[in-house]
Write a protein that holds these residues in place. Sequence first.
Motif, short mmCIF file in Angstrom:
data_model
loop_
_atom_site.label_atom_id
_atom_site.label_comp_id
_atom_site.label_asym_id
_atom_site.label_seq_id
_atom_site.Cartn_x
_atom_site.Cartn_y
_atom_site.Cartn_z
N SER A 42 0.83 -1.20 0.00
CA SER A 42 0.00 0.00 0.00
C SER A 42 0.87 1.26 0.00
CB SER A 42 -1.00 -0.03 1.16
OG SER A 42 -0.58 0.78 2.21
N SER A 43 2.00 1.26 0.73
CA SER A 43 2.90 2.42 0.68
C SER A 43 3.52 2.55 -0.71
CB SER A 43 4.04 2.32 1.69
OG SER A 43 3.67 1.61 2.81
N LEU A 44 3.81 1.40 -1.30
CA LEU A 44 4.40 1.42 -2.63
C LEU A 44 3.44 2.06 -3.62
CD1 LEU A 44 6.92 0.43 -4.11
CD2 LEU A 44 5.78 -1.74 -4.52
N ASN A 45 2.16 1.72 -3.47
CA ASN A 45 1.15 2.34 -4.32
C ASN A 45 1.12 3.85 -4.17
OD1 ASN A 45 -0.24 0.75 -6.07
ND2 ASN A 45 -1.54 -0.15 -4.48
N ASP A 46 1.14 4.32 -2.92
CA ASP A 46 1.14 5.77 -2.66
C ASP A 46 2.30 6.44 -3.37
OD1 ASP A 46 -1.04 5.47 -1.13
OD2 ASP A 46 0.00 5.57 0.81
N THR A 47 3.48 5.85 -3.20
CA THR A 47 4.67 6.46 -3.78
C THR A 47 4.57 6.53 -5.30
OG1 THR A 47 5.96 5.56 -1.98
CG2 THR A 47 7.18 6.37 -3.87
N ILE A 48 4.05 5.46 -5.89
CA ILE A 48 3.93 5.46 -7.35
C ILE A 48 2.92 6.50 -7.80
CG2 ILE A 48 3.11 4.06 -9.29
CD1 ILE A 48 4.60 1.70 -7.95
N GLU A 49 1.86 6.68 -6.98
CA GLU A 49 0.91 7.74 -7.30
C GLU A 49 1.58 9.11 -7.27
OE1 GLU A 49 -2.94 7.91 -5.11
OE2 GLU A 49 -3.04 5.84 -5.85
N HIS A 50 2.42 9.33 -6.29
CA HIS A 50 3.15 10.60 -6.20
C HIS A 50 4.05 10.81 -7.41
CE1 HIS A 50 2.66 10.42 -1.56
NE2 HIS A 50 1.57 10.86 -2.17
N LEU A 51 4.73 9.73 -7.76
CA LEU A 51 5.58 9.80 -8.94
C LEU A 51 4.76 10.19 -10.15
CD1 LEU A 51 8.00 6.74 -8.96
CD2 LEU A 51 8.58 9.13 -9.21
N ASN A 52 3.59 9.60 -10.23
CA ASN A 52 2.70 9.88 -11.35
C ASN A 52 2.30 11.35 -11.35
OD1 ASN A 52 1.26 9.06 -13.61
ND2 ASN A 52 -0.63 9.16 -12.42
N GLU A 53 2.03 11.90 -10.16
CA GLU A 53 1.66 13.31 -10.08
C GLU A 53 2.77 14.21 -10.61
OE1 GLU A 53 -0.55 15.05 -6.61
OE2 GLU A 53 -0.43 12.98 -5.94
N VAL A 54 4.00 13.87 -10.23
CA VAL A 54 5.13 14.68 -10.69
C VAL A 54 5.23 14.65 -12.21
CG1 VAL A 54 7.64 14.91 -10.63
CG2 VAL A 54 6.41 14.30 -8.56
N VAL A 55 5.00 13.50 -12.78
CA VAL A 55 5.08 13.39 -14.23
C VAL A 55 3.91 14.10 -14.90
CG1 VAL A 55 5.22 11.79 -16.17
CG2 VAL A 55 6.29 11.21 -14.01
N THR A 56 2.74 14.02 -14.26
CA THR A 56 1.56 14.64 -14.85
C THR A 56 1.71 16.15 -14.94
OG1 THR A 56 0.41 12.99 -13.56
CG2 THR A 56 -0.94 14.46 -14.87
N ILE A 57 2.35 16.77 -13.96
CA ILE A 57 2.56 18.22 -14.01
C ILE A 57 3.24 18.57 -15.32
CG2 ILE A 57 3.85 20.14 -13.03
CD1 ILE A 57 3.65 18.69 -10.34
N GLN A 58 4.25 17.78 -15.64
CA GLN A 58 5.00 18.01 -16.86
C GLN A 58 4.11 17.96 -18.08
OE1 GLN A 58 8.21 18.87 -16.82
NE2 GLN A 58 7.58 19.36 -18.89
N THR A 59 3.27 16.93 -18.19
CA THR A 59 2.51 16.76 -19.42
C THR A 59 1.33 17.71 -19.50
OG1 THR A 59 1.51 14.91 -18.28
CG2 THR A 59 3.10 14.38 -19.98
N SER A 60 0.67 17.99 -18.37
CA SER A 60 -0.53 18.82 -18.48
C SER A 60 -0.21 20.30 -18.53
CB SER A 60 -1.52 18.50 -17.36
OG SER A 60 -0.88 18.59 -16.12
N ALA A 61 1.06 20.66 -18.28
CA ALA A 61 1.42 22.07 -18.40
C ALA A 61 1.23 22.55 -19.83
CB ALA A 61 2.86 22.29 -17.96
#
Lengths: 137, 495
Positions: free
Chosen positions: B326-345
């Motif tokens: 479950s912690s691993l999932n959270d971290t991957i979600e965070h990683l995803n957020e960081v990447v999404t900032i890049q693409t949705s900008a």
Amino acid sequence: MKNKLVELACIIDDDDIYINLIKRIIETKKLCENLIVFKNGKQSLDYFEALLQNLDYDKIPDIILIDLNMPIMDGWEFIEQFTKIKNRFNKAITLYVVSSSINPVDIDRAKSLNSIKDYLVKPVKIDQLETIFNASA
Amino acid sequence: MLCLGHKRINIHLSSTMVQVKVPPIPIDSNIGYVELKNNDIYFSKALLSHIGKSAKNKQITLDYFINTLIHKDDSNQFRNNYYSYIKNNLPFRQSMLILCKKGKYKEFVCTTNQNNINLNNTTSKFLFFNKRKLKTNKRINKHKFYYKETAEMTSAGSWYVDFVKRRSFWDQQARRILEYPEDYKPSINNAALYYPKEEFQRARRLFYKCSIGKPFDTEIKMLTKNNREFWVRAKGKPVFNDQKEIIGIRGVFQDIDVTKSKELSLQRTSNIIASQNKRLFNFAYIVSHNLRSHTSNLSLIVELMNAAKSNEEKLELMSSIEDITSSLNDTIEHLNEVVTIQTSANENRSPVTFSESLEHVKTSIGQIISKHRTTILSDFSEVDAIDYIPAYLESILLNLITNAIKYKHPQRDPIIKIGSYVENSRTVLEITDNGIGIDLEKFGGKLFGMYNTFHYNKDAVGIGLFITKNQVEALNGHIDVFSEVEKFTTFKITF
């Protein structure tokens, strides 16, 4: 070798799961008599500063395993503060960094500090733990 | 064609001779001029005598005139002027050297209109050639030549503002760079026309300071007559008389649009690279510290399982695996957020009203707000909307509001003030709470870092402010923080 144990070990880490696993290893392998755990550098520094006021040798750990990345006070700051006071304990305290960071910057920085005996990259192996505990026993 | 009884000269541009009946034109025969009519060009006698040709000389075609008789330094400009006059009726005024008798160049001023002559009744077009009265001697001519060449090659124009005569002067090159006609008379009263709106105040300040003695050397945007913005390097210095009084300002400006644009685009690229690199570092950091800490825990469990002696022991370890995943999932979600900032900008901005976004956020976290008895006061009267990515604005508000509630003061209910205003022509959003504050001297550098938390707070994750900062910066804004421990924290977002 088995007749002499580390009296007291100290773990400073904010990862509950890691702490539970380490505890389990220490218990099953009987690596030390007692274990104290702190969730960040500040908590442990407070403990050591209080100890200086009232030196109780039973409460001074022989070995410290510290993580680098922690809230409030990270490993680096603890190491810096602790290095200033560690000679006043009249007891050898061995400091190991145990971190999941494989960043060469972190590793080199840790190796350049005299107060750090070694840098262990997580996951630590059971026999690795045995070796460092035996070395301090 | 008849010119007040003077001899008619026909010079043909086309091979066919066109005989035209021309009304009498009241032109002094001593004036050199060229009449242009129906593709034919007629030289006045006075002009012909200047250039040492007789009326019978029929070789003077337009090409011959431009390519042979006009000095090569002036011929291109004349050709341009000539055709814009013929085709578009654009009047002009140009000084030029024309080959005259005995192979000597003489300086003429060519104009398209002559005030003292009434040309209303004619369908012809005229070019008048007046000999320069002041004879510039050779030395000056030579210097002038070098000056002209230098000015042209460096695209530098010079100007002078005369305080005594209350007049402004531009040289030929200045007019050319600013795309004004040769006979344009600049005026300090029209100065607003020479600069884009946003630069005019700065230009005015520079001029004012120069007029009281402070020279300037700056890069500024100017505006041509055709409303084209371009960058110049402008230098100006006060001009003194013998009494050491300032009687004017003299200066030069150089068209540096090409290099400046390159510089700016390089700067932009470098900013983008820097911010992307920062995100990459954060990415690497999450991978190195957080992903690795989960996987290393997993490895440790596997090792313990292998060493386990009983099945109960193994089962106990199994439960830890659940926590790790479950912690691993959270971290991957965070990683995803960081990447999404890049693409949705790169998504399109659209007008967003602050109050609407705030309402959305209030609805989505209504429970938390009421549970902590939070008061939110908002005032968007000064600026009520911006062009932004709506999801970002909501995310920014959400993060800062939950942050304020998370770090509320234990002795008082949270009050959050949100307002917008304009500063330096940019929209600013400010969010102030009455919470526990933060020691900026100690933690300021890390406040927006990933997974940095500073309080003993169970639900502190250290991702909210990191995401907020990245969202703001991805859209070229910046975020500042002001705080006093035990009193307040203010986040100021400049869009």
